[in-house]
Design a protein around this motif. Structure first.
Motif, mmCIF file in Angstrom:
data_model
loop_
_atom_site.group_PDB
_atom_site.id
_atom_site.type_symbol
_atom_site.label_atom_id
_atom_site.label_comp_id
_atom_site.label_asym_id
_atom_site.label_seq_id
_atom_site.Cartn_x
_atom_site.Cartn_y
_atom_site.Cartn_z
ATOM 1 N N ARG A 17 -9.421 -27.717 -27.544
ATOM 2 C CA ARG A 17 -9.397 -26.397 -26.934
ATOM 3 C C ARG A 17 -9.588 -25.368 -28.410
ATOM 4 O O ARG A 17 -10.268 -24.666 -28.247
ATOM 5 N N ASP A 18 -8.604 -25.895 -29.259
ATOM 6 C CA ASP A 18 -8.810 -24.956 -30.490
ATOM 7 C C ASP A 18 -10.079 -24.794 -31.363
ATOM 8 O O ASP A 18 -10.837 -23.687 -31.607
ATOM 9 N N ALA A 19 -10.649 -25.909 -31.283
ATOM 10 C CA ALA A 19 -11.848 -26.193 -31.860
ATOM 11 C C ALA A 19 -12.978 -25.443 -31.233
ATOM 12 O O ALA A 19 -13.861 -24.695 -31.502
ATOM 13 N N LEU A 20 -13.023 -25.503 -29.766
ATOM 14 C CA LEU A 20 -13.974 -25.212 -28.948
ATOM 15 C C LEU A 20 -13.704 -23.539 -28.890
ATOM 16 O O LEU A 20 -14.763 -22.841 -28.930
ATOM 17 N N ASP A 21 -12.746 -23.002 -29.109
ATOM 18 C CA ASP A 21 -12.243 -21.552 -29.163
ATOM 19 C C ASP A 21 -13.122 -20.983 -30.118
ATOM 20 O O ASP A 21 -13.605 -19.732 -30.273
ATOM 21 N N LEU A 22 -13.233 -21.704 -31.380
ATOM 22 C CA LEU A 22 -13.629 -21.017 -32.457
ATOM 23 C C LEU A 22 -15.199 -21.274 -32.500
ATOM 24 O O LEU A 22 -15.840 -20.267 -32.872
ATOM 25 N N ILE A 23 -15.764 -22.217 -32.214
ATOM 26 C CA ILE A 23 -17.148 -22.416 -32.308
ATOM 27 C C ILE A 23 -17.822 -22.359 -30.810
ATOM 28 O O ILE A 23 -19.111 -22.360 -31.022
ATOM 29 N N SER A 24 -17.147 -22.086 -29.818
ATOM 30 C CA SER A 24 -17.953 -21.905 -28.658
ATOM 31 C C SER A 24 -18.579 -20.418 -28.556
ATOM 32 O O SER A 24 -18.408 -19.564 -29.471
ATOM 33 N N GLY A 25 -19.351 -20.346 -27.557
ATOM 34 C CA GLY A 25 -20.154 -19.025 -27.384
ATOM 35 C C GLY A 25 -21.409 -19.282 -27.819
ATOM 36 O O GLY A 25 -21.741 -20.264 -28.367
ATOM 37 N N LYS A 26 -22.108 -18.000 -27.709
ATOM 38 C CA LYS A 26 -23.689 -18.025 -27.834
ATOM 39 C C LYS A 26 -23.971 -18.029 -29.292
ATOM 40 O O LYS A 26 -25.113 -18.550 -29.584
ATOM 41 N N TRP A 27 -23.165 -17.645 -30.136
ATOM 42 C CA TRP A 27 -23.570 -17.175 -31.564
ATOM 43 C C TRP A 27 -23.149 -17.726 -32.908
ATOM 44 O O TRP A 27 -23.428 -17.779 -33.808
ATOM 45 N N LYS A 28 -21.733 -18.208 -32.491
ATOM 46 C CA LYS A 28 -21.148 -18.727 -33.795
ATOM 47 C C LYS A 28 -21.835 -19.894 -34.531
ATOM 48 O O LYS A 28 -22.173 -19.647 -35.804
ATOM 49 N N ILE A 29 -22.090 -20.794 -33.880
ATOM 50 C CA ILE A 29 -22.820 -21.916 -34.673
ATOM 51 C C ILE A 29 -24.185 -21.434 -35.125
ATOM 52 O O ILE A 29 -24.798 -21.854 -36.315
ATOM 53 N N GLN A 30 -24.879 -20.720 -34.289
ATOM 54 C CA GLN A 30 -26.098 -20.121 -34.860
ATOM 55 C C GLN A 30 -25.874 -19.336 -36.060
ATOM 56 O O GLN A 30 -26.874 -19.521 -37.053
ATOM 57 N N VAL A 31 -25.048 -18.485 -36.164
ATOM 58 C CA VAL A 31 -24.501 -17.643 -37.355
ATOM 59 C C VAL A 31 -24.332 -18.792 -38.587
ATOM 60 O O VAL A 31 -24.864 -18.442 -39.767
ATOM 61 N N GLU A 87 -17.947 -20.831 -46.724
ATOM 62 C CA GLU A 87 -17.102 -21.686 -47.478
ATOM 63 C C GLU A 87 -17.176 -22.892 -47.366
ATOM 64 O O GLU A 87 -17.709 -23.713 -46.651
ATOM 65 N N PRO A 88 -16.542 -23.909 -48.496
ATOM 66 C CA PRO A 88 -16.570 -25.236 -48.595
ATOM 67 C C PRO A 88 -16.018 -26.004 -47.360
ATOM 68 O O PRO A 88 -16.605 -27.019 -46.830
ATOM 69 N N TYR A 89 -15.130 -25.161 -46.702
ATOM 70 C CA TYR A 89 -14.610 -25.647 -45.649
ATOM 71 C C TYR A 89 -15.437 -25.686 -44.265
ATOM 72 O O TYR A 89 -15.283 -26.502 -43.476
ATOM 73 N N ALA A 90 -16.586 -24.873 -44.288
ATOM 74 C CA ALA A 90 -17.629 -24.979 -43.027
ATOM 75 C C ALA A 90 -18.242 -26.202 -43.218
ATOM 76 O O ALA A 90 -18.786 -26.615 -42.031
ATOM 77 N N ASP A 91 -18.398 -26.806 -44.577
ATOM 78 C CA ASP A 91 -18.980 -28.141 -44.438
ATOM 79 C C ASP A 91 -18.446 -29.325 -43.654
ATOM 80 O O ASP A 91 -19.011 -30.230 -43.403
ATOM 81 N N THR A 92 -17.334 -29.001 -43.134
ATOM 82 C CA THR A 92 -16.495 -29.850 -42.198
ATOM 83 C C THR A 92 -17.099 -29.730 -40.937
ATOM 84 O O THR A 92 -17.056 -30.870 -40.093
ATOM 85 N N LEU A 93 -17.965 -28.894 -40.545
ATOM 86 C CA LEU A 93 -18.627 -28.823 -39.353
ATOM 87 C C LEU A 93 -20.045 -29.330 -39.260
ATOM 88 O O LEU A 93 -20.610 -29.461 -38.318
ATOM 89 N N THR A 94 -20.511 -29.749 -40.437
ATOM 90 C CA THR A 94 -21.874 -30.138 -40.501
ATOM 91 C C THR A 94 -22.069 -31.417 -39.658
ATOM 92 O O THR A 94 -23.036 -31.492 -38.956
ATOM 93 N N PRO A 95 -21.222 -32.435 -39.676
ATOM 94 C CA PRO A 95 -21.271 -33.537 -38.770
ATOM 95 C C PRO A 95 -21.292 -33.138 -37.212
ATOM 96 O O PRO A 95 -21.963 -33.832 -36.387
ATOM 97 N N ILE A 96 -20.489 -32.061 -37.075
ATOM 98 C CA ILE A 96 -20.358 -31.689 -35.606
ATOM 99 C C ILE A 96 -21.511 -31.162 -35.208
ATOM 100 O O ILE A 96 -22.157 -31.355 -34.140
ATOM 101 N N ILE A 97 -22.155 -30.190 -35.984
ATOM 102 C CA ILE A 97 -23.480 -29.552 -35.644
ATOM 103 C C ILE A 97 -24.331 -30.416 -35.608
ATOM 104 O O ILE A 97 -25.302 -30.550 -34.614
ATOM 105 N N GLN A 98 -24.588 -31.521 -36.396
ATOM 106 C CA GLN A 98 -25.787 -32.552 -36.494
ATOM 107 C C GLN A 98 -25.501 -33.817 -34.914
ATOM 108 O O GLN A 98 -26.503 -33.699 -34.362
ATOM 109 N N SER A 99 -24.160 -33.570 -34.577
ATOM 110 C CA SER A 99 -24.146 -34.460 -33.497
ATOM 111 C C SER A 99 -24.531 -33.469 -32.153
ATOM 112 O O SER A 99 -25.191 -34.080 -31.149
ATOM 113 N N LEU A 100 -24.185 -32.485 -32.288
ATOM 114 C CA LEU A 100 -24.415 -31.453 -31.260
ATOM 115 C C LEU A 100 -25.923 -31.326 -31.040
ATOM 116 O O LEU A 100 -26.749 -31.272 -29.981
ATOM 117 N N LYS A 101 -26.616 -31.175 -32.074
ATOM 118 C CA LYS A 101 -28.194 -31.161 -32.136
ATOM 119 C C LYS A 101 -28.985 -32.483 -31.643
ATOM 120 O O LYS A 101 -29.744 -32.188 -30.917
#
Length: 115
Positions: A17-31, A87-101
């Motif tokens: 839930r914490d992860a989805l609260d941060l990256i959910s919505g229409k725009w955050k991943i796109q930004v 930020e370097p921390y955003a790199d931790t989202l790369t595999p998640i974004i790739q999996s979503l793609k």
């Protein structure tokens, strides 16, 4: 089948839930993707994401900065230039974004194959 107790369930649900609260919505991943591919100024980010309004983009950038996924930097230039970088921390989202793609591509194929 073994029944999972309430606490064990919460141990799984709360982080998701914490992860989805941060990256959910229409725009955050796109930004995040837009900045990641080299759009560093507000106007570049806005142009790269069709239909996002300046007000919404400003809010999303502020949220992502508060969560330490992007960095806002004021450059010493005339006129003043503001630049956004990941930020370097955003790199931790790369595999998640790739999996979503990949999942999104597969899901689209499945949906359009049914019609």
């Amino acid at each position: 089948m073994e029944k999972v107790n309430y606490c064990e369930c919460l141990d799984s649900l709360l982080p998701v839930r914490d992860a989805l609260d941060l990256i959910s919505g229409k725009w955050k991943i796109q930004v995040i993707i837009s900045i990641g591919v080299g759009n560093h100024r507000f106007s570049e980010i806005q142009r790269s994401i069709p239909t996002i309004t300046p007000k919404v983009l400003a809010k999303e950038l502020k949220d992502l900065e508060q969560h330490r996924l992007i960095k806002r930097e004021i450059l010493n230039s005339y006129p003043v230039t503001i630049q956004y970088t990941l930020e370097p921390y955003a790199d931790t989202l790369t595999p998640i974004i790739q999996s979503l793609k990949e999942w999104g591509k597969s899901h689209r194929k499945k949906l359009f194959a049914l019609t």
